[in-house]
Structure formats: structure tokens, C-alpha cells
Write an enzyme that holds these catalytic residues in place. Sequence first.
Site, mmCIF file in Angstrom:
data_model
loop_
_atom_site.group_PDB
_atom_site.id
_atom_site.type_symbol
_atom_site.label_atom_id
_atom_site.label_comp_id
_atom_site.label_asym_id
_atom_site.label_seq_id
_atom_site.Cartn_x
_atom_site.Cartn_y
_atom_site.Cartn_z
ATOM 1 N N LEU A 136 3.710 1.007 -3.962
ATOM 2 C CA LEU A 136 2.338 0.868 -4.168
ATOM 3 C C LEU A 136 2.001 0.558 -2.587
ATOM 4 O O LEU A 136 2.439 0.314 -1.802
ATOM 5 C CB LEU A 136 2.169 -0.109 -5.260
ATOM 6 C CG LEU A 136 2.781 0.366 -6.421
ATOM 7 C CD1 LEU A 136 2.978 -1.010 -7.516
ATOM 8 C CD2 LEU A 136 1.933 1.163 -7.167
ATOM 9 N N PRO A 137 0.564 0.352 -2.547
ATOM 10 C CA PRO A 137 0.031 0.123 -1.337
ATOM 11 C C PRO A 137 0.335 -1.221 -0.702
ATOM 12 O O PRO A 137 0.779 -1.112 0.369
ATOM 13 C CB PRO A 137 -1.669 0.144 -1.575
ATOM 14 C CG PRO A 137 -1.707 1.082 -2.818
ATOM 15 C CD PRO A 137 -0.487 0.820 -3.761
ATOM 16 N N LYS A 167 9.735 -3.864 8.532
ATOM 17 C CA LYS A 167 8.897 -2.696 8.679
ATOM 18 C C LYS A 167 7.494 -2.751 9.256
ATOM 19 O O LYS A 167 7.154 -1.919 9.887
ATOM 20 C CB LYS A 167 9.036 -2.222 7.224
ATOM 21 C CG LYS A 167 7.553 -1.317 6.790
ATOM 22 C CD LYS A 167 7.918 -0.055 7.547
ATOM 23 C CE LYS A 167 6.734 0.771 7.120
ATOM 24 N NZ LYS A 167 6.946 2.185 7.460
HETATM 25 P P1 NDP Z 1 -1.172 6.279 -1.357
HETATM 26 O O1 NDP Z 1 -2.227 5.797 -1.178
HETATM 27 O O2 NDP Z 1 -0.768 7.715 -1.121
HETATM 28 O O3 NDP Z 1 -0.266 6.203 -2.985
HETATM 29 C C1 NDP Z 1 -0.343 4.774 -3.500
HETATM 30 C C2 NDP Z 1 0.002 4.553 -5.121
HETATM 31 O O4 NDP Z 1 -0.052 3.515 -5.340
HETATM 32 C C3 NDP Z 1 -0.824 5.651 -5.889
HETATM 33 O O5 NDP Z 1 0.264 6.153 -6.901
HETATM 34 C C4 NDP Z 1 -1.777 5.013 -6.622
HETATM 35 O O6 NDP Z 1 -1.946 5.126 -7.743
HETATM 36 C C5 NDP Z 1 -0.891 3.610 -6.545
HETATM 37 N N1 NDP Z 1 -1.969 2.390 -6.628
HETATM 38 C C6 NDP Z 1 -2.853 2.012 -5.688
HETATM 39 N N2 NDP Z 1 -3.489 1.051 -6.410
HETATM 40 C C7 NDP Z 1 -2.962 0.731 -7.566
HETATM 41 C C8 NDP Z 1 -3.041 -0.499 -8.544
HETATM 42 N N3 NDP Z 1 -4.219 -1.436 -8.450
HETATM 43 N N4 NDP Z 1 -2.249 -0.259 -9.716
HETATM 44 C C9 NDP Z 1 -1.324 0.727 -9.816
HETATM 45 N N5 NDP Z 1 -0.938 1.558 -8.792
HETATM 46 C C10 NDP Z 1 -1.738 1.669 -7.826
HETATM 47 O O7 NDP Z 1 0.123 5.558 -0.534
HETATM 48 P P2 NDP Z 1 1.354 6.083 0.203
HETATM 49 O O8 NDP Z 1 2.337 6.555 -0.835
HETATM 50 O O9 NDP Z 1 1.346 6.697 1.438
HETATM 51 O O10 NDP Z 1 2.046 4.671 0.783
HETATM 52 C C11 NDP Z 1 2.555 3.874 -0.332
HETATM 53 C C12 NDP Z 1 3.306 2.601 0.362
HETATM 54 O O11 NDP Z 1 4.233 3.256 1.399
HETATM 55 C C13 NDP Z 1 2.262 1.855 1.294
HETATM 56 O O12 NDP Z 1 2.749 0.463 1.257
HETATM 57 C C14 NDP Z 1 2.465 2.541 2.848
HETATM 58 O O13 NDP Z 1 2.118 1.497 3.598
HETATM 59 C C15 NDP Z 1 4.030 2.881 2.970
HETATM 60 N N6 NDP Z 1 4.183 3.942 3.721
HETATM 61 C C16 NDP Z 1 3.532 5.203 3.828
HETATM 62 C C17 NDP Z 1 3.991 6.141 4.543
HETATM 63 C C18 NDP Z 1 3.092 7.267 4.700
HETATM 64 O O14 NDP Z 1 3.502 8.169 5.657
HETATM 65 N N7 NDP Z 1 2.076 7.603 3.915
HETATM 66 C C19 NDP Z 1 5.222 5.925 5.314
HETATM 67 C C20 NDP Z 1 5.843 4.766 5.367
HETATM 68 C C21 NDP Z 1 5.702 3.760 4.346
HETATM 69 P P3 NDP Z 1 -3.118 6.344 -8.005
HETATM 70 O O15 NDP Z 1 -2.669 7.833 -7.980
HETATM 71 O O16 NDP Z 1 -3.950 6.128 -9.391
HETATM 72 O O17 NDP Z 1 -4.294 6.361 -6.907
#
Ligand code: NDP
Length: 289
Positions: free
Chosen positions: A63-64, A166
Site C-alpha cells: 500500500l502507499p 528503504k
Molecule cells: P500505487 O499508487 O500504484 O498503488 C497503491 C495501492 O494501494 C493500490 O492498490 C491502491 O488501491 C491501494 N490503496 C491506496 N489507498 C488505499 C486505501 N486508503 N485503502 C486501501 N488501499 C489503498 O503504488 P505503488 O504500487 O507504486 O507503490 C506501493 C508501495 O511500494 C509504496 O509504498 C511505494 O513507495 C513502494 N514502492 C514503489 C515503487 C515503484 O516503482 N512504483 C518501487 C519501490 C517501492 P486503488 O487501486 O484503489 O487505488
Amino acid sequence: MNIGFIGLGAMGFPMARHLAKEHHVIVWNRTREKAERHAREHGTKLAADITECAEADVIITMLPTSREVDEIVARLMPVLRRGTLWIDATSGDPNVSRETAARLATKGVAFVDAPVTGATVGAENATLTIMIGGAPEDFARAKDILRLCGKTIIHVGPVGAGHAIKVLTNSIMGATVWITSECLLLAKQYGIDMKTAFAVTNAGSGRSNASENLLPMRLLEGKWPLVFKLAHHDKDIRIAASIAHQQHASTPMLALTQHLFTASLHKLGDQADYIEVAKVIAEMNGTSW
Ligand code: NDP
């Protein structure tokens, strides 16, 4: 093994796909259509309700921030089963994860923080580097599962240590992206051909992942894909700055990097990619990218 996977975003979607090759994976996502698509395309099971994820042996959150993880923990607390392992792959806050671990322990649930690095391409290709904080026996359980998503899996220390390293390593990347953009745009302003500036940098002491892989596509080819949200990167650097504060450490570069990224986020908005900070640098100097 039954795995409940929560959060099918840019990273979670492909990670859950890899896990489904060897495990029964039940998926839940806030926006249900993504979970439906995952189940349809990758043979996972759509959770009718989030509480179904708690029936699994292992729960994974991607999750974020730790705030959303905390919300999910609160929702699942009443139905959690003793012996479950909770793997939080979110890039979260180590202070919050230690509290979360303590809360879950009251239910007999073990917790590891297991954030990842390697970007979406690493998630797609299962080549992520995964850093884990937790007890040795929980690390061993988590590693056996996460090996399907990553190439390098490192035990960093107790709960919180994974989240801490991280955000610190991401801060190194943020500062590197910023200074490399600044100097290469300055080279251009001086009248040096950008391609030549990259060639010299990458053959010399200024070389980095930023100069070799991240910036050429943007500054030479004008392609600005959304790979990693600036909002996520800003969050990571702010957590790193809070660790410095907590440790009473003097970290002026980290503080400056945090200010620059936070200001860029306010300017570019929460849908911008983190490399777009280079656009802010160009604007600060009245030049173009
Ligand atoms: P995204 O924004 O693509 O996805 C976020 C996910 O969290 C979605 O499934 C979203 O659901 C869900 N979400 C958001 N808010 C809520 C909530 N209030 N309740 C339940 N679910 C929620 O993020 P990323 O996949 O890119 O990143 C995820 C994590 O990984 C973060 O912590 C980021 O810092 C880390 N990360 C990301 C990298 C990247 O290159 N993208 C690399 C390494 C780490 P919905 O589909 O409904 O929006």
C-alpha cells in the site's frame, strides 16, 4: 500456502502474479475491478470481502504508506488467526511498523517489514531487492515466499529495520537524481551538447543509476513515463528525515533533499513521476529540459 494479497497497484499487481505460480493467492484491492482483473488473468481468487484475506497463512500488504496499512490492520484485527505471518511490503514508517508488530503480536500474528526496491520493471520481472526487518524465524518464512518476487533478499535487523534502510536508500537516489539533473542541465545552459554531457558523465566519476538509466530517456528523448510517483518518493524522504530527527542526527543534505522534493511535489502534483523534479530545476533557471 494460502496467501492473502492486499493492494494491487503498480507494484502489488505483478508481485501477486508471481506468487500465484506456487501458492493459492486471494486478492483484495480498494478498487475492486483491479482485483477482478487479477483473478481473471492470473488465476488468483477474488476476495468477496477483505476479511477473507485473514483466512490465509500469510497476509501481504503493498500500500502507499503505513497509514493505509494501519487501517487494514484495524479492519482485520477481529478475524486474525494465530500463527499468521503479516508481510508488509509497503515502503512504510519504521516507528509505525514497530507499533503494528506489537499490536499484531497480541493476536499471535508475526510481522515483518519487507519493502522492495527495483521499480516496476523489477516487480514485473521478479528481480526486486527486498530488505526485511523482523525476527530470524519470520524472516526465513517471508524469504521463502518472497523469493518468487525478488532476486536479492536481505535480513536487515529487527522489525522496522527494513523500512528504515528503504527510505534511507531512496533518499540517496533522490539526492543523486537532483544533483545529476542540476549539473547536466547546467552543462546544457553553458552550451554543451546534452548527449556529450551524458557521455562524459557516464564515462567518469559522476556516473550513477540516475545518469545511466533514469535521466537519458527523459532529458535526451523527452519521454517522461510515470514509474514511481513523486508523492511516494517525497513520503520516503520525509520518513528518512524523521529518522534523523529521532536519532538527533545532523543530516543537512537529507534535509535539503527533503525540502526540494516536497516543494517539487507541491508544484507538480501527486500524479507526477519523481524524475520530473528535473523539470522544476529547469524552470528554476528559466531554461528548458
Ligand atoms: P500505487 O499508487 O500504484 O498503488 C497503491 C495501492 O494501494 C493500490 O492498490 C491502491 O488501491 C491501494 N490503496 C491506496 N489507498 C488505499 C486505501 N486508503 N485503502 C486501501 N488501499 C489503498 O503504488 P505503488 O504500487 O507504486 O507503490 C506501493 C508501495 O511500494 C509504496 O509504498 C511505494 O513507495 C513502494 N514502492 C514503489 C515503487 C515503484 O516503482 N512504483 C518501487 C519501490 C517501492 P486503488 O487501486 O484503489 O487505488
